[in-house]
Design a protein around this motif. Structure first.
Motif, PDB file in Angstrom:
ATOM      1  N   ARG A 155       6.241  -5.178   0.231  1.00  0.00           N
ATOM      2  CA  ARG A 155       6.176  -6.351   1.107  1.00  0.00           C
ATOM      3  C   ARG A 155       7.250  -6.277   2.188  1.00  0.00           C
ATOM      4  NH1 ARG A 155       4.153  -9.124  -3.375  1.00  0.00           N
ATOM      5  NH2 ARG A 155       6.240  -9.239  -4.233  1.00  0.00           N
ATOM      6  N   LEU A 156       8.447  -5.763   1.819  1.00  0.00           N
ATOM      7  CA  LEU A 156       9.512  -5.621   2.808  1.00  0.00           C
ATOM      8  C   LEU A 156       9.082  -4.682   3.924  1.00  0.00           C
ATOM      9  CD1 LEU A 156      12.775  -5.515   0.678  1.00  0.00           C
ATOM     10  CD2 LEU A 156      11.920  -7.349   2.172  1.00  0.00           C
ATOM     11  N   ASP A 157       8.264  -3.684   3.556  1.00  0.00           N
ATOM     12  CA  ASP A 157       7.751  -2.766   4.574  1.00  0.00           C
ATOM     13  C   ASP A 157       6.643  -3.406   5.391  1.00  0.00           C
ATOM     14  OD1 ASP A 157       9.488  -0.890   3.741  1.00  0.00           O
ATOM     15  OD2 ASP A 157       8.053   0.248   2.524  1.00  0.00           O
ATOM     16  N   GLY A 158       6.310  -4.640   5.072  1.00  0.00           N
ATOM     17  CA  GLY A 158       5.325  -5.360   5.882  1.00  0.00           C
ATOM     18  C   GLY A 158       3.897  -5.173   5.433  1.00  0.00           C
ATOM     19  N   ALA A 159       3.671  -4.685   4.210  1.00  0.00           N
ATOM     20  CA  ALA A 159       2.298  -4.503   3.741  1.00  0.00           C
ATOM     21  C   ALA A 159       1.708  -5.844   3.311  1.00  0.00           C
ATOM     22  CB  ALA A 159       2.269  -3.527   2.565  1.00  0.00           C
ATOM     23  N   GLY A 160       0.443  -6.093   3.647  1.00  0.00           N
ATOM     24  CA  GLY A 160      -0.232  -7.335   3.264  1.00  0.00           C
ATOM     25  C   GLY A 160      -0.890  -7.189   1.905  1.00  0.00           C
ATOM     26  N   HIS A 161      -1.567  -8.294   1.447  1.00  0.00           N
ATOM     27  CA  HIS A 161      -2.235  -8.278   0.137  1.00  0.00           C
ATOM     28  C   HIS A 161      -3.147  -7.069  -0.013  1.00  0.00           C
ATOM     29  CE1 HIS A 161      -0.929 -12.321   0.292  1.00  0.00           C
ATOM     30  NE2 HIS A 161      -1.976 -12.821   0.914  1.00  0.00           N
ATOM     31  N   VAL A 162      -3.953  -6.866   1.020  1.00  0.00           N
ATOM     32  CA  VAL A 162      -5.003  -5.864   0.914  1.00  0.00           C
ATOM     33  C   VAL A 162      -4.408  -4.454   0.914  1.00  0.00           C
ATOM     34  CG1 VAL A 162      -7.106  -4.979   1.974  1.00  0.00           C
ATOM     35  CG2 VAL A 162      -6.641  -7.431   1.982  1.00  0.00           C
ATOM     36  N   ARG A 163      -3.418  -4.234   1.785  1.00  0.00           N
ATOM     37  CA  ARG A 163      -2.763  -2.921   1.823  1.00  0.00           C
ATOM     38  C   ARG A 163      -2.127  -2.606   0.488  1.00  0.00           C
ATOM     39  NH1 ARG A 163       0.373  -1.119   6.232  1.00  0.00           N
ATOM     40  NH2 ARG A 163       1.288   0.337   4.762  1.00  0.00           N
ATOM     41  N   ILE A 164      -1.438  -3.583  -0.103  1.00  0.00           N
ATOM     42  CA  ILE A 164      -0.771  -3.351  -1.391  1.00  0.00           C
ATOM     43  C   ILE A 164      -1.801  -3.002  -2.456  1.00  0.00           C
ATOM     44  CG2 ILE A 164       0.597  -4.411  -3.225  1.00  0.00           C
ATOM     45  CD1 ILE A 164       2.037  -6.007  -1.125  1.00  0.00           C
ATOM     46  N   TYR A 165      -2.898  -3.759  -2.453  1.00  0.00           N
ATOM     47  CA  TYR A 165      -3.956  -3.513  -3.424  1.00  0.00           C
ATOM     48  C   TYR A 165      -4.496  -2.093  -3.275  1.00  0.00           C
ATOM     49  CZ  TYR A 165      -8.836  -3.513  -4.983  1.00  0.00           C
ATOM     50  OH  TYR A 165     -10.033  -3.176  -5.552  1.00  0.00           O
ATOM     51  N   TRP A 166      -4.759  -1.724  -2.031  1.00  0.00           N
ATOM     52  CA  TRP A 166      -5.431  -0.450  -1.777  1.00  0.00           C
ATOM     53  C   TRP A 166      -4.506   0.749  -1.958  1.00  0.00           C
ATOM     54  CZ3 TRP A 166     -10.369   0.631  -1.613  1.00  0.00           C
ATOM     55  CH2 TRP A 166     -10.775   1.864  -1.100  1.00  0.00           C
ATOM     56  N   ASN A 167      -3.274   0.645  -1.435  1.00  0.00           N
ATOM     57  CA  ASN A 167      -2.379   1.813  -1.424  1.00  0.00           C
ATOM     58  C   ASN A 167      -1.465   1.899  -2.625  1.00  0.00           C
ATOM     59  OD1 ASN A 167      -3.398   2.674   0.989  1.00  0.00           O
ATOM     60  ND2 ASN A 167      -1.835   1.659   2.233  1.00  0.00           N
ATOM     61  N   LEU A 168      -1.296   0.779  -3.337  1.00  0.00           N
ATOM     62  CA  LEU A 168      -0.317   0.780  -4.415  1.00  0.00           C
ATOM     63  C   LEU A 168      -0.996   0.561  -5.767  1.00  0.00           C
ATOM     64  CD1 LEU A 168       2.741   0.985  -4.658  1.00  0.00           C
ATOM     65  CD2 LEU A 168       2.851  -1.503  -4.572  1.00  0.00           C
ATOM     66  N   VAL A 169      -1.772  -0.520  -5.864  1.00  0.00           N
ATOM     67  CA  VAL A 169      -2.331  -0.899  -7.158  1.00  0.00           C
ATOM     68  C   VAL A 169      -3.423   0.080  -7.592  1.00  0.00           C
ATOM     69  CG1 VAL A 169      -3.557  -2.693  -8.424  1.00  0.00           C
ATOM     70  CG2 VAL A 169      -1.766  -3.313  -6.810  1.00  0.00           C
ATOM     71  N   LEU A 170      -4.388   0.327  -6.719  1.00  0.00           N
ATOM     72  CA  LEU A 170      -5.516   1.175  -7.103  1.00  0.00           C
ATOM     73  C   LEU A 170      -5.099   2.575  -7.548  1.00  0.00           C
ATOM     74  CD1 LEU A 170      -8.656   0.386  -4.941  1.00  0.00           C
ATOM     75  CD2 LEU A 170      -8.030  -0.373  -7.241  1.00  0.00           C
ATOM     76  N   PRO A 171      -4.219   3.255  -6.770  1.00  0.00           N
ATOM     77  CA  PRO A 171      -3.851   4.613  -7.193  1.00  0.00           C
ATOM     78  C   PRO A 171      -3.171   4.646  -8.560  1.00  0.00           C
ATOM     79  CG  PRO A 171      -3.183   4.223  -4.923  1.00  0.00           C
ATOM     80  CD  PRO A 171      -3.647   2.914  -5.464  1.00  0.00           C
TER      81      PRO A 171
END
Lengths: 325, 275
Positions: free
Chosen positions: B172-188
């Motif tokens: 979030r500090l890097d400015g990622a939104g809900h969807v970006r976090i879901y896609w780039n962080l949670v899914l992998p």
């Protein structure tokens, strides 16, 4: 199972925007979280139409006469009808018989199998037996049921086997080849016998997982004390996997109460009501007989029974069963 | 094991092997019969006969290819929908706080206690009369999406909660939104748990036959599970062909099992425990 993960303390979870204060009025907090609500709209839309609405419909229509188009509120009439319906009464009696049988079988055969596999001296052998016992699970349930239906056919597998081993007289019913599913005296037993020897791969695997979680020290201590296999089974293994045993007990009971698919395919409840079960009375009332209110009432009764069992399971049994994983 | 006699070990091998053979017996007959011509079933109903009659499989395939295609389409669409929606919803409930979170989550989880038999008839009326989706795969897709999600959300939610919050803060500090976090962080990070959920969904969709029996009455739209039920009644193929069709219908799940053995077993076991 996943539910063992600890609940994350919600105080640490970020709100929709970082740095937000709890003091904001509700509508502002809702507004700020609008993006999140949007993300869960598809889920709730589907659940609303295809889960909550049918549940509500079932609960309401249990107290009505309903043909699918028109319904009229009749209070408890459908429940009174149930008590006066010989098919329903017979179905409950059959269900109790099936329950007794399946509970007995599932608490013994898969457990003994799991213990035997667990104590095989070679790890490789253990692994391969596990895999091979899992194999029947890849066959669609409907295929297994259809295979057993064929086994019981007058010209099917059971009679062919009986003739092959010199018991041809058993394969005959008078001058006709015996129809195991077609006779009132054998049909329900045939349904019970289907699935022989009832190792029930899933149950076997659950027991086995429980056994594998028993600390080695316990088993070694039993060996040092000179316990025989039977003593070790009763004094160490059974107490240590009580959780799994109770879990399977509840699972089997619920499966029998709500199950009817295999009977629908094999006998459709017949001959007469020899193999009728409550789920099948519901299915027939709700489809062929256009007595949808009656079907809903049966559904409600089954639901309440299952709910009580599920609550017992969640409250008391699931935590026990998962300690061993 | 210490102090176990040779005899004890041998006899447990014997018993386990016997149980295994008896368990496999009906499936053995299925395979044996699937290679028989009509004449050969007359020689022996059960035991294999030579020459093997491969032609049964060709005929059976022609009978059930349509059903298999229907099932594959249904499985794929169900799977994609359930995975996408349930993972997003589980992520939102596991990682954010918002008004109504607790209530809405309980509303989903309480559906785990509703047995299919309670809603079977109302669902049938809703789909085939109210929505007019009788004889359409959509009539199964929607209830599968709804029903499959509940357990998937339950499992995924538990997993997402275990992910460390620091990771999300950094994103979030890097400015990622809900969807970006879901896609780039949670899914992998969720590959293994998603595949367990996926396998459970594939198996249950492929094997389901009660609801399809009610919704799909036209032959051309039937799934493989119910296509097999009507195979004998409507087309009356030879016994060998019928068994060959059963074998073919089992092959996709068999391949899935071979490819993902461990995950396959976890999927089946989590499905069994769900009750």
């Amino acid at each position: 199972m996943a539910s063992t993960y600890a609940e994350a303390p919600s105080a640490r979870l970020p709100r929709a925007r970082a740095g937000e204060k709890r003091a904001l009025p509700l509508w502002q907090r809702v507004w700020r979280a609008r993006g999140l609500y949007l993300l869960i709209v598809p889920t709730f839309g589907l659940l609303l139409v295809f889960s909550y609405y049918p549940v509500g419909s079932a609960l309401y229509h249990a107290f009505t006469i309903w043909d699918g188009n028109y319904s009229r509120f009749v209070g408890l009439l459908q429940f009174q009808r149930m008590l006066a319906d010989p098919y329903f009464i017979a179905s409950v009696i059959n269900m109790v018989r099936l329950l007794i049988f399946h509970v007995g079988v599932n608490l013994t055969v898969p457990l003994v199998t799991a213990v035997l596999v667990f104590h095989l001296p070679s790890d490789r052998a253990q692994y391969w037996y596990r895999v091979l016992f899992t194999l029947p699970l890849v066959v669609p349930g409907v295929v297994t049921v259809l295979l057993w239906r064929w086994m019981y056919d007058p010209y099917g597998g059971i009679n062919a086997l009986l003739k092959a081993v010199g018991l041809a007289s058993l394969a005959m019913d008078g001058l006709q080849p015996r129809s195991w599913l077609g006779s009132t005296s054998t049909a329900l037993y045939a349904i019970m016998f289907a699935g022989f020897p009832w190792v029930g791969s899933i149950n076997m695997l659950i027991y086995l997982a429980g056994l594998q979680a028993i600390p080695n020290e316990l088993l070694d201590a039993a060996a040092v004390d000179g316990a025989t296999g039977v003593q070790r089974f009763w004094r160490v293994e059974v107490p240590m996997i009580l959780g799994q045993i109770r879990l399977i007990l509840i699972m089997v009971i619920i499966d029998v109460i709500r199950g009817f698919g295999n009977i629908l395919i094999m006998t459709d409840g017949g001959p007469g009501h020899a193999t009728m079960v409550p789920g099948l009375v519901l299915f027939r009332a709700g489809t062929r007989e256009s007595r949808l209110g009656y079907a809903s009432a049966i559904g409600l009764v089954l639901f309440v029974v299952i709910l009580i069992l599920t609550v017992i399971n969640m409250r008391f049994l699931r935590p026990l069963a998962e300690e061993g994983k | 094991m210490v102090g176990r006699s040779r005899f004890a070990v041998l006899s447990s091998y014997g018993v386990v092997t016997l149980l295994l053979l008896l368990t496999m017996f009906p499936f053995g007959i299925m395979i044996s019969r699937s290679f028989k011509s009509l004449y050969q079933t007359g020689i022996s109903q059960i035991f294999p006969t030579l020459p093997l009659h491969y032609g049964n499989y060709v005929i059976a395939w022609n009978y059930i290819a349509r059903y298999i295609a229907n099932s594959v389409i249904l499985v794929v669409l169900t799977l994609v929908g359930v995975l996408v929606m349930s993972s997003i919803t589980a992520y939102v409930f596991a990682r954010y706080d918002f008004p109504g979170r607790r209530f809405l989550f309980m509303a989903i989880i309480s559906l785990l206690m509703v047995p299919g038999i309670l809603v079977l008839i109302p669902l049938f009326v809703l789909i085939s009369r109210d929505l007019g989706l009788k004889d359409s795969l959509l009539g199964l897709l929607f209830p599968y999406w709804a029903g499959g999600q509940v357990f998937a959300i339950f499992v995924l939610h538990s997993f997402f909660q275990t992910l460390p919050e620091e990771m999300f803060e950094a994103a979030r500090l890097d400015g990622a939104g809900h969807v970006r976090i879901y896609w780039n962080l949670v899914l992998p990070l969720s590959g293994p748990i998603l595949s367990v959920v996926a396998i459970l969904q594939i198996i249950s969709t492929w094997n389901d036959y009660i609801l399809p029996l009610l919704i799909l009455t036209r032959d051309s739209v039937r799934t493989v599970a119910i296509g097999l039920i009507f195979l004998r009644d409507t087309k009356f193929p030879q016994p060998g062909v019928e068994m060959a069709a059963y074998v073919i219908a089992s092959i996709p799940m068999f391949l899935l099992f071979l490819a993902t053995m461990r995950t396959f077993i976890s999927g089946i076991m989590s499905g069994a425990i769900k009750i």
